[in-house]
Motif scaffolding. Structure first.
Motif, PDB file in Angstrom:
ATOM      1  N   ALA A 247       0.798  -1.157   0.010  1.00  0.00           N
ATOM      2  CA  ALA A 247      -0.003   0.055   0.091  1.00  0.00           C
ATOM      3  C   ALA A 247       0.898   1.231   0.102  1.00  0.00           C
ATOM      4  CB  ALA A 247      -0.981   0.050   1.086  1.00  0.00           C
ATOM      5  N   GLY A 248       1.955   1.012   0.316  1.00  0.00           N
ATOM      6  CA  GLY A 248       2.905   2.335   0.395  1.00  0.00           C
ATOM      7  C   GLY A 248       2.790   2.956   1.583  1.00  0.00           C
ATOM      8  N   PHE A 249       2.532   2.349   2.744  1.00  0.00           N
ATOM      9  CA  PHE A 249       1.982   3.099   3.881  1.00  0.00           C
ATOM     10  C   PHE A 249       3.119   3.103   4.928  1.00  0.00           C
ATOM     11  CE2 PHE A 249      -0.646   3.007   7.932  1.00  0.00           C
ATOM     12  CZ  PHE A 249      -1.014   3.943   7.893  1.00  0.00           C
ATOM     13  N   VAL A 250       3.295   4.154   5.742  1.00  0.00           N
ATOM     14  CA  VAL A 250       4.146   4.050   7.031  1.00  0.00           C
ATOM     15  C   VAL A 250       3.211   4.451   8.287  1.00  0.00           C
ATOM     16  CG1 VAL A 250       6.136   5.034   8.004  1.00  0.00           C
ATOM     17  CG2 VAL A 250       5.876   4.764   5.384  1.00  0.00           C
ATOM     18  N   HIS A 251       3.090   3.527   9.044  1.00  0.00           N
ATOM     19  CA  HIS A 251       2.074   3.747  10.158  1.00  0.00           C
ATOM     20  C   HIS A 251       2.857   4.800  11.100  1.00  0.00           C
ATOM     21  CE1 HIS A 251       0.439   3.066  14.301  1.00  0.00           C
ATOM     22  NE2 HIS A 251      -0.644   2.578  13.741  1.00  0.00           N
ATOM     23  N   ASP A 267      -5.243   2.776  15.133  1.00  0.00           N
ATOM     24  CA  ASP A 267      -4.586   4.188  15.828  1.00  0.00           C
ATOM     25  C   ASP A 267      -3.624   4.754  15.056  1.00  0.00           C
ATOM     26  OD1 ASP A 267      -4.492   5.963  17.945  1.00  0.00           O
ATOM     27  OD2 ASP A 267      -3.203   4.685  19.041  1.00  0.00           O
ATOM     28  N   TYR A 268      -4.021   5.704  14.248  1.00  0.00           N
ATOM     29  CA  TYR A 268      -3.191   6.498  13.256  1.00  0.00           C
ATOM     30  C   TYR A 268      -2.956   8.032  13.893  1.00  0.00           C
ATOM     31  CZ  TYR A 268      -4.854   2.366  10.731  1.00  0.00           C
ATOM     32  OH  TYR A 268      -5.079   0.997  10.128  1.00  0.00           O
ATOM     33  N   GLY A 269      -1.729   8.064  13.961  1.00  0.00           N
ATOM     34  CA  GLY A 269      -1.303   9.542  14.399  1.00  0.00           C
ATOM     35  C   GLY A 269      -0.457  10.107  13.334  1.00  0.00           C
ATOM     36  N   PRO A 270       0.834   9.719  13.129  1.00  0.00           N
ATOM     37  CA  PRO A 270       1.853  10.503  12.238  1.00  0.00           C
ATOM     38  C   PRO A 270       1.681   9.826  11.039  1.00  0.00           C
ATOM     39  CG  PRO A 270       3.085   9.582  13.823  1.00  0.00           C
ATOM     40  CD  PRO A 270       1.782   9.420  14.406  1.00  0.00           C
ATOM     41  N   TRP A 271       0.961   8.888  10.640  1.00  0.00           N
ATOM     42  CA  TRP A 271       0.934   8.158   9.273  1.00  0.00           C
ATOM     43  C   TRP A 271       1.112   8.889   8.118  1.00  0.00           C
ATOM     44  CZ3 TRP A 271      -2.423   9.429   5.425  1.00  0.00           C
ATOM     45  CH2 TRP A 271      -3.259  10.091   5.425  1.00  0.00           C
ATOM     46  N   ARG A 272       1.851   8.345   7.088  1.00  0.00           N
ATOM     47  CA  ARG A 272       2.184   8.939   5.697  1.00  0.00           C
ATOM     48  C   ARG A 272       1.997   7.862   4.726  1.00  0.00           C
ATOM     49  NH1 ARG A 272       2.159  12.995   8.368  1.00  0.00           N
ATOM     50  NH2 ARG A 272       3.613  14.652   8.323  1.00  0.00           N
ATOM     51  N   PHE A 273       1.489   8.171   3.540  1.00  0.00           N
ATOM     52  CA  PHE A 273       1.621   7.336   2.308  1.00  0.00           C
ATOM     53  C   PHE A 273       2.903   7.939   1.600  1.00  0.00           C
ATOM     54  CE2 PHE A 273      -2.614   6.132   3.395  1.00  0.00           C
ATOM     55  CZ  PHE A 273      -2.738   4.834   2.886  1.00  0.00           C
ATOM     56  N   THR A 274       3.785   7.028   1.293  1.00  0.00           N
ATOM     57  CA  THR A 274       5.333   7.324   0.696  1.00  0.00           C
ATOM     58  C   THR A 274       4.819   7.542  -1.007  1.00  0.00           C
ATOM     59  OG1 THR A 274       7.499   6.803   0.049  1.00  0.00           O
ATOM     60  CG2 THR A 274       5.878   4.859   0.425  1.00  0.00           C
ATOM     61  N   GLU A 275       5.611   8.416  -1.524  1.00  0.00           N
ATOM     62  CA  GLU A 275       5.319   8.643  -2.826  1.00  0.00           C
ATOM     63  C   GLU A 275       5.881   7.561  -3.887  1.00  0.00           C
ATOM     64  OE1 GLU A 275       5.515  12.041  -6.580  1.00  0.00           O
ATOM     65  OE2 GLU A 275       6.255  12.524  -4.605  1.00  0.00           O
TER      66      GLU A 275
END
Length: 461
Positions: A247-251, A267-275
């Protein structure tokens, strides 16, 4: 990769009471000055028989927290410990949330309704027990996107704005407040087991293991229930780690108190999807060592499972637990291949060819600085159009992919008529800005709809 959503009647089943008083502390929700309904997830409300609630009743239950019929009489702040960035902390627990209700869905699974931002508890320490409205909006976006991409995730069930001004050191303040309700397949964490192990309560550990096996996994306990549970958790969490990658996801915060025993992300706080497929990409500004970077998430989850094994030593010998832990790397690699092919919409051609395709795809994205949107462009054998770049980096991913038949032909119009649906940080800010400045929620609703359309197209197998 998707659980089919089935409508279900309301079936309350508060099983958590069977674990006794040590599992948590009864608490009360904060008395908020306002309760403005901002988001209700009727798609998932239908799975637990709550989609017909009026908005007024919805607010009574999920803003004022009046108990649901025949359900938990009082909210329960769960107790747990946890390793936070590999440092053990015995002073945590539900600090701004609680378990509010348990219900069965159309598949018979026991699901929890639990909160974030509902007020202080015995575990709040110096926190105010609140959630920013922006944090709630971000959680909507994270859960909707992950669900669409086939990740086993909690669902954002409700968001209600609460009319308080919150002060935060890492964003403009004062800022608006909200209370969020999530629907999740359990809130029993690895940290729950750590707390019981720290207390040396073997009877409670055995009871918790049995609860997880019988109630959450629907398994009959065998000769060694602790090892049996660890095997199941290793299988689920290895797949979760693989699903994050594809998914390209960083929790961002993969501490042991954020790892659910059912392998469901939450529990999603500082999540990001990486390009890009960038192993070093981090989500949390405070993760200075890159402990939970994109490429280290499987390592983090494996380490956390090791802490679960350490806790289970209270009632189990080491060798069968070690045997379960040693399965993780192979399970993770297998799950990466399965999910990579699923995201590309192609059929397996045997383990060796599949592994070659996945390795080529990873090299292609890393060496060519190719966006993860390549999954969209290459879906079901679509032509990528970047052959010069693939040869330049010694990887003919497109040629390998051309040998793979698509899984089926349904829903192909989506991939030719729509642009890639992504969720990078710039778009998150773009969606939040009109809410903050003009109370304009239309961009959020439009994005949720676009994500769900993508999810439907991906689920047409």
């Amino acid at each position: 990769m998707h659980i089919k959503v089935l409508s279900s009647p309301y079936r309350p089943d508060p099983k958590i009471a069977s674990l006794g008083a040590k599992i948590g502390d009864t608490v009360k929700a904060a008395n908020f000055p306002e309760t403005i309904l901002r988001f209700r997830n009727d798609r998932w409300a239908a799975t637990v028989g709550l989609e017909n609630l009026s908005d007024a009743d919805w607010v009574r239950h999920f803003g004022r927290f009046e108990p649901l019929p025949d359900n938990m009489p009082e909210p329960l702040a769960l107790r747990y410990h946890g390793h936070q960035f590999r440092v053990y902390n015995p002073e945590i627990g539900d600090g701004r949330g609680f378990l509010f209700a348990q219900l069965r869905d159309g598949h018979g699974r026991l699901l929890d309704l639990a909160t974030k931002g509902s007020g202080t508890t015995p575990y709040s320490r110096r926190g105010d027990g609140r959630l920013t409205l922006k944090g709630a909006v971000r959680e909507i976006l994270a859960t909707e996107m992950l669900e669409a991409l086939g990740v086993n995730t909690s669902k954002t069930f409700s968001v209600i704005e609460t009319g308080e001004e919150l002060v935060r050191g890492d964003e403009p303040s004062p800022t608006r407040s909200a209370v969020l309700v999530r629907l999740s397949h359990s809130h029993i964490r690895i940290g729950t087991f750590q707390r019981i192990a720290a207390e040396g309560d073997a009877d409670m550990m055995a009871r918790l293991v049995r609860y997880c096996l019988t109630i959450l996994y629907n398994e009959t306990p065998g000769e060694n229930p602790a090892a049996q549970l660890l095997h199941l958790a290793v299988e689920r969490i290895a797949d979760l780690a693989a699903s994050y990658m594809v998914a390209g996801f960083v929790h961002g915060v993969l501490n042991t108190d954020n790892i659910n025993i059912t392998g469901e992300s939450f529990d999603y706080g500082p999540w990001r999807f990486t390009e890009y497929w960038d192993p070093h990409f981090t989500a949390a500004y405070f993760d200075e060592s890159g402990l939970y970077a994109f490429g280290r998430q499987a390592e983090a989850m494996h380490w956390n499972l090791g802490q679960l094994a350490v806790s289970l030593r209270l009632i189990c010998e080491a060798p069968p637990l070690i045997e379960a832990l040693e399965r993780f790397p192979a399970l993770f690699q297998s799950a990466i291949i399965t999910r990579f092919l699923w995201r590309l919409g192609v059929q397996s051609q045997g383990i060796d060819r599949d592994r070659e395709l996945v390795e080529a795809g990873e090299r292609f994205m890393v060496r060519g600085k190719i966006p993860i949107d390549v999954f969209f462009h290459a879906y079901r054998g679509g032509r990528i159009g970047w052959s010069d770049q693939t040869h330049e980096h010694g990887v003919d991913f497109e040629a390998l992919l051309a040998k793979y038949p698509s899984q089926d032909d349904s829903g192909t119009s989506y991939w030719t008529a729509s642009p890639p649906c992504s969720m990078l940080i710039a778009e998150v800010e773009h969606i939040w800005a009109p809410i903050a400045e003009h109370d304009d929620w239309q961009p959020l609703h439009q994005k949720v709809e676009a994500i769900r359309i993508m999810g439907h197209a991906l689920s047409q197998r």
